[in-house]
Scaffold this active site. Structure first.
Site, PDB file in Angstrom:
ATOM      1  N   HIS A  11       0.803  -1.223   0.000  1.00  0.00           N
ATOM      2  CA  HIS A  11       0.000   0.000   0.000  1.00  0.00           C
ATOM      3  C   HIS A  11       0.837   1.274   0.000  1.00  0.00           C
ATOM      4  O   HIS A  11       0.365   2.339  -0.408  1.00  0.00           O
ATOM      5  CB  HIS A  11      -0.937  -0.006   1.210  1.00  0.00           C
ATOM      6  CG  HIS A  11      -2.151   0.866   1.062  1.00  0.00           C
ATOM      7  ND1 HIS A  11      -2.208   1.941   0.197  1.00  0.00           N
ATOM      8  CD2 HIS A  11      -3.365   0.833   1.683  1.00  0.00           C
ATOM      9  CE1 HIS A  11      -3.396   2.515   0.292  1.00  0.00           C
ATOM     10  NE2 HIS A  11      -4.115   1.858   1.182  1.00  0.00           N
ATOM     11  N   ASP A  66     -10.944  -3.598 -18.044  1.00  0.00           N
ATOM     12  CA  ASP A  66     -11.299  -4.535 -19.125  1.00  0.00           C
ATOM     13  C   ASP A  66     -10.016  -5.010 -19.811  1.00  0.00           C
ATOM     14  O   ASP A  66      -9.348  -4.232 -20.490  1.00  0.00           O
ATOM     15  CB  ASP A  66     -12.221  -3.831 -20.118  1.00  0.00           C
ATOM     16  CG  ASP A  66     -12.656  -4.726 -21.269  1.00  0.00           C
ATOM     17  OD1 ASP A  66     -12.217  -5.888 -21.332  1.00  0.00           O
ATOM     18  OD2 ASP A  66     -13.430  -4.249 -22.118  1.00  0.00           O
TER      19      ASP A  66
END
Length: 451
Positions: free
Chosen positions: A166, A383
């Site tokens: 992170h 996508d």
């Protein structure tokens, strides 16, 4: 509203982990993280999972191969992700851009997307199978900064799972990197949005000076012994879905005088209140909630498009537990709005300065609950050529950290899902309180002091 507790079991066959490196030579250099990136509270691994259905137009194409090739191309531009973290003076984190690569696992599962049902939401019961923790890979220093597992399903769909250090990026920054991979997978040779490092934009001033009150970093020592403390080895992990019905029931409790409220504000105020009640906190204990506020696109912060570091702060709302639990939902929402209004460029600079002055501390632990709104982060839009995922977002909560994400359940209902971890008896009381507040009318009570 429903919680996930499916006993789903399936097996996964994994290939040996391998390193994916940039396909072209990249600079060998050391790059500093910002003073917001390297704070103690971000030194952990965050998991993301996306579930993709079969696409007949992609017949004959292997998603693992397509994504692995695209990853190598994207790392040419995002080459710091292929490096390793090192630590300097005053715990300052830096990326040694070694080009060693991202850890990648190719796998197959003996199940279909349909069989998974609503278990694809956070707290998926087979989390460890679809995001394998390669031994020795999860350290903050000296380990791969990203681990990816692509798991093919019997139906022709697949699961894309990722674990990120992170300190390198926040949600929008990670989505930017994933967008680059998806563009490479679909034929582009250069990302449509080029990455910008410039972590010095969120560094401390010289000399550093703390100019704001930061309840989220306060040291809490003198308590009555009832603040939330949890044993990491004895927690129940569940997700809660809030559809239109539940959200409408909560909004019906709010007076017109409160003004406009986002769905996120309503939900987190509700969850915070129920969670505090479930822990049976002493009424005079001070409790807090820290909501992440991202500065991208906000006036006065001037972060360039393409910046992919951590660009948020989490100002805390505080009050006595008794006030939070006895007052109506409106009280908690007003606290959240007050903390949000205090967020400014000066506040962010003060946080960066605090990190340097106080040695990069973690956020307050006792009685603090952190939650982030990721409903618009973009995980559900990635996508790779197979279309958008049926779910894309954070894979699970931590003991005192939750996330709010968009989700469509198996009944076709659109809503928000919030994963949460609690001790077993607290989870039982929490669920009871959630149901009570969405079914019963609450009498109007006087809202008094907001400590």
């Amino acid at each position: 509203m429903a919680s996930s507790s499916s006993p789903l079991v399936f097996s996964v066959k994994r290939c040996a982990p391998e390193f994916v490196r940039p396909t072209n030579p990249t600079p060998r250099e050391v790059k500093q993280l910002s003073d917001l990136d390297d704070q103690e509270g971000l030194r952990f691994q965050v998991p993301v999972i996306m579930f993709y259905p079969n696409n007949p137009l992609m017949k004959g194409k292997d998603p693992a191969k397509v994504i692995k090739e695209a990853l190598g191309k994207a790392l040419v531009y995002y080459y710091p992700f292929a490096g390793r973290l090192i630590e300097g003076d005053n715990r300052k984190l830096m990326v040694d851009c070694t080009g060693e690569g991202v850890l990648f696992i190719e796998a197959d599962a003996d199940t279909t997307l349909e069989n998974l049902g609503d278990s694809i939401q956070p707290m998926c019961p087979c989390y460890e199978e679809i995001l394998y923790d390669v031994p020795g890979s999860g350290e903050i220093l000296g380990s791969p900064l990203i681990l990816i597992q692509v798991t093919r399903l019997r139906c022709g769909g697949f699961i894309f799972a990722l674990r990120l250090n992170h300190t390198m990026s926040d949600g929008p920054g990670l989505v930017q990197f994933l967008d680059a991979i998806s563009e490479m997978a679909q034929g582009l040779s250069v990302p449509s949005l080029l990455p910008i490092w410039q972590r010095e934009l969120l560094n401390a001033r010289n000399p550093p000076r703390i100019t704001r009150i930061h309840h989220e970093y306060e040291e809490v020592t003198n308590t009555r012994g009832t603040l939330m403390t949890m044993d990491e080895n004895n927690l129940v992990h569940r997700s809660f879905f809030f559809g239109l019905k539940e959200i409408r029931a909560l909004r019906n409790r709010l007076p017109a005088s409160l003004g406009a409220c986002s769905t996120f504000e309503v939900l987190i105020a509700y969850v915070w209140r129920c969670r505090t009640i479930a822990f049976a906190v002493d009424p005079d204990e001070v409790v807090r909630i820290s909501c992440l506020i991202n500065m991208r696109g906000k006036r006065g912060f001037d972060l360039p498009p393409g910046y992919y570091g951590n660009a948020f702060v989490y100002p805390a709302s505080i009050t006595k537990a008794g006030m939070l639990c006895k007052n109506p939902l409106e009280y908690a929402i007003r606290l959240l709005k007050k903390a949000k209004a205090e967020m400014s460029q000066e506040y962010v600079k003060s946080v960066a300065d605090l990190m340097v002055i106080k040695g990069r501390p973690s956020f307050t632990q006792p009685g603090n609950y952190l939650i982030s709104d990721l409903t618009r982060a973009g995980f559900g839009e990635i996508d790779f050529g197979w279309g958008k995922p049926v779910y894309g977002g954070i894979a699970r909560a931590l003991s005192n950290i939750s996330f709010c994400m968009r989700f469509r359940n198996s009944k076709g209902e659109e809503g928000n899902v919030i994963p949460i971890c609690l001790p077993p008896p607290v989870m039982e009381r929490f669920e009871q309180e959630l149901k009570r507040m969405t079914k019963e009318e609450e009498p109007v009570r006087l809202i008094t002091s907001m400590l």
